[in-house]
Design an enzyme around this catalytic site. Structure first.
Site, short mmCIF file in Angstrom:
data_model
loop_
_atom_site.label_atom_id
_atom_site.label_comp_id
_atom_site.label_asym_id
_atom_site.label_seq_id
_atom_site.Cartn_x
_atom_site.Cartn_y
_atom_site.Cartn_z
N ALA A 80 -42.51 -51.16 1.33
CA ALA A 80 -43.52 -51.59 1.21
C ALA A 80 -43.54 -52.78 2.27
O ALA A 80 -42.85 -52.90 2.99
CB ALA A 80 -43.82 -52.20 -0.06
N GLN A 82 -43.93 -55.60 2.33
CA GLN A 82 -43.14 -56.97 2.09
C GLN A 82 -41.68 -56.45 1.61
O GLN A 82 -40.88 -57.30 0.91
CB GLN A 82 -43.77 -57.71 0.75
CG GLN A 82 -45.13 -58.31 1.27
CD GLN A 82 -44.54 -59.57 2.31
OE1 GLN A 82 -43.60 -60.18 2.52
NE2 GLN A 82 -46.01 -59.85 3.28
N SER A 83 -41.24 -55.46 2.24
CA SER A 83 -39.78 -55.02 1.74
C SER A 83 -38.70 -56.10 2.23
O SER A 83 -38.58 -56.34 3.20
CB SER A 83 -39.53 -53.76 2.59
OG SER A 83 -38.45 -53.11 2.42
N ASN A 84 -37.86 -56.06 1.04
CA ASN A 84 -36.67 -57.02 1.79
C ASN A 84 -35.57 -56.12 2.46
O ASN A 84 -34.87 -56.54 3.33
CB ASN A 84 -35.93 -57.78 0.18
CG ASN A 84 -37.05 -58.54 -0.21
OD1 ASN A 84 -37.46 -59.45 0.11
ND2 ASN A 84 -37.24 -58.14 -1.83
N ALA A 86 -36.44 -53.77 4.56
CA ALA A 86 -36.80 -53.76 5.87
C ALA A 86 -36.52 -54.98 6.72
O ALA A 86 -36.11 -54.77 7.99
CB ALA A 86 -38.29 -53.59 5.98
#
Length: 329
Positions: A80, A82-84, A86
């Site tokens: 997503a 807001q992926s941590n 990523a």
């Protein structure tokens, strides 16, 4: 722990974090839940060091080691916006002198917030695909990989959320670390997202000592955790896993009243900041378990703080809620 043949590639992890992460007492939070002062602790995997911290770093130590063994010069992953995972992939790429390409669904918003700001600061290339749903996102990521390869790069596609059998080995090691810090551990409470964190804990601690709080990231969290745990050589049938399904609310990105309570309680009792999607839900699940007597006085309980705080600053509902919060009285 020995692994069954073919369960995960035999690689040695590349050290990326600061270990061991601390375990801190939470006596004021414990008192608010009717527990003894020594009954509740917080395992600070938000303090892993690199890239604003978080649990995904333990997984990346393994998946990036595999990518490096294959000669990769570019890390590609999905999630997503807001992926941590990523964000930490971008941080790891920066640390190791690699290129990072982050493949997201949908379209970019009017401005970058939260993790997206850090992705940009860390130098990642961000690809918004316009697609929705995991299968379409996976296909889009495969196309990005082919484009990079055609341009002469050597890309490695890391799994969604950083989760795989290989990645779960990071949380087998974390469980060993936790047992050394809290030998009388009774229950560890953890957000259950893409599944590998809980699977690694279950593989070492057993199903009875791990309470996963489903956040809505996958459709069948029990099956995902059981599959990863089996790949680690653990017998953890899906039906025997301890999973709280009640904290998802309307969906993955929602901000529920129990999560608002959890965020406020942790912040105002211990000065610990949680995020609305993962650790806020984990804390809400811990609160619910204490209130129904599943977590009780005299037993050591650990909340695993898996990080993700930058996502708080990119969560529109949380920012709106913050405008209405009264000061502590």
């Amino acid at each position: 722990m020995s692994l069954p043949p073919g369960s995960a590639r035999d690689v040695s992890p590349v050290r990326l974090g600061t270990w061991p992460t601390p375990v801190e007492p939470a006596p004021r939070l414990a008192a608010a839940l009717g527990l003894g002062a020594d009954d509740l602790l917080v395992k600070r995997d938000d303090l892993t060091g690199l890239g604003a911290g978080g649990n995904k770093l333990r997984k990346l130590e393994w998946t990036v080691a595999e990518a490096l063994a294959d000669g990769a010069d570019t890390l590609v992953t999905t999630g997503a916006p807001q992926s941590n995972h990523a964000r930490l992939t971008a941080a790891v790429a920066a640390r190791l002198g690699l290129r990072a390409v982050l493949v997201f669904p949908g379209a970019p918003g009017a401005s970058r917030t939260g993790n997206l700001v850090l992705d940009a600061v860390l130098g990642a290339e961000i690809v918004f695909t316009g697609v929705t749903g995991r299968p379409a996102l996976n296909q889009a990521a495969a196309q990005v990989v082919e484009r990079l390869r055609a341009a002469g790069a050597r890309p490695a596609l890391l799994p969604f959320g950083g989760s795989s059998v290989l990645a779960a080995r990071g949380y087998v090691a974390a469980a060993e670390e936790l047992l050394a810090q809290v030998p009388d551990l009774h229950t560890v409470v953890v957000a259950l997202g893409s599944g590998a964190t809980m699977a690694g804990l279950v593989a070492r601690l057993g199903s009875e000592r791990v309470l996963g709080v489903h956040v809505g990231a996958v459709e069948d969290p029990r099956a995902v955790v059981a599959s990863f745990a089996a790949g680690l050589g653990a017998s953890a049938p899906a039906e025997g896993l301890r999973v709280d399904d009640e904290q998802v609310g309307p969906g993955y990105g929602s901000l529920t009243e129990p999560v608002r309570e959890a965020l406020s309680l942790a912040a105002r009792r211990e000065g610990i900041i949680l995020d609305p999607t993962y650790t806020g839900r984990a804390m809400a699940g811990l609160i619910a378990a204490a209130r129904r007597g599943e977590i009780r006085p005299g037993r050591r309980t650990v909340l695993l703080h898996t990080g993700g705080v930058p996502g708080l600053y990119g969560h529109a509902a949380a920012l709106t809620w913050a405008d209405s919060i009264p000061p502590a009285g």
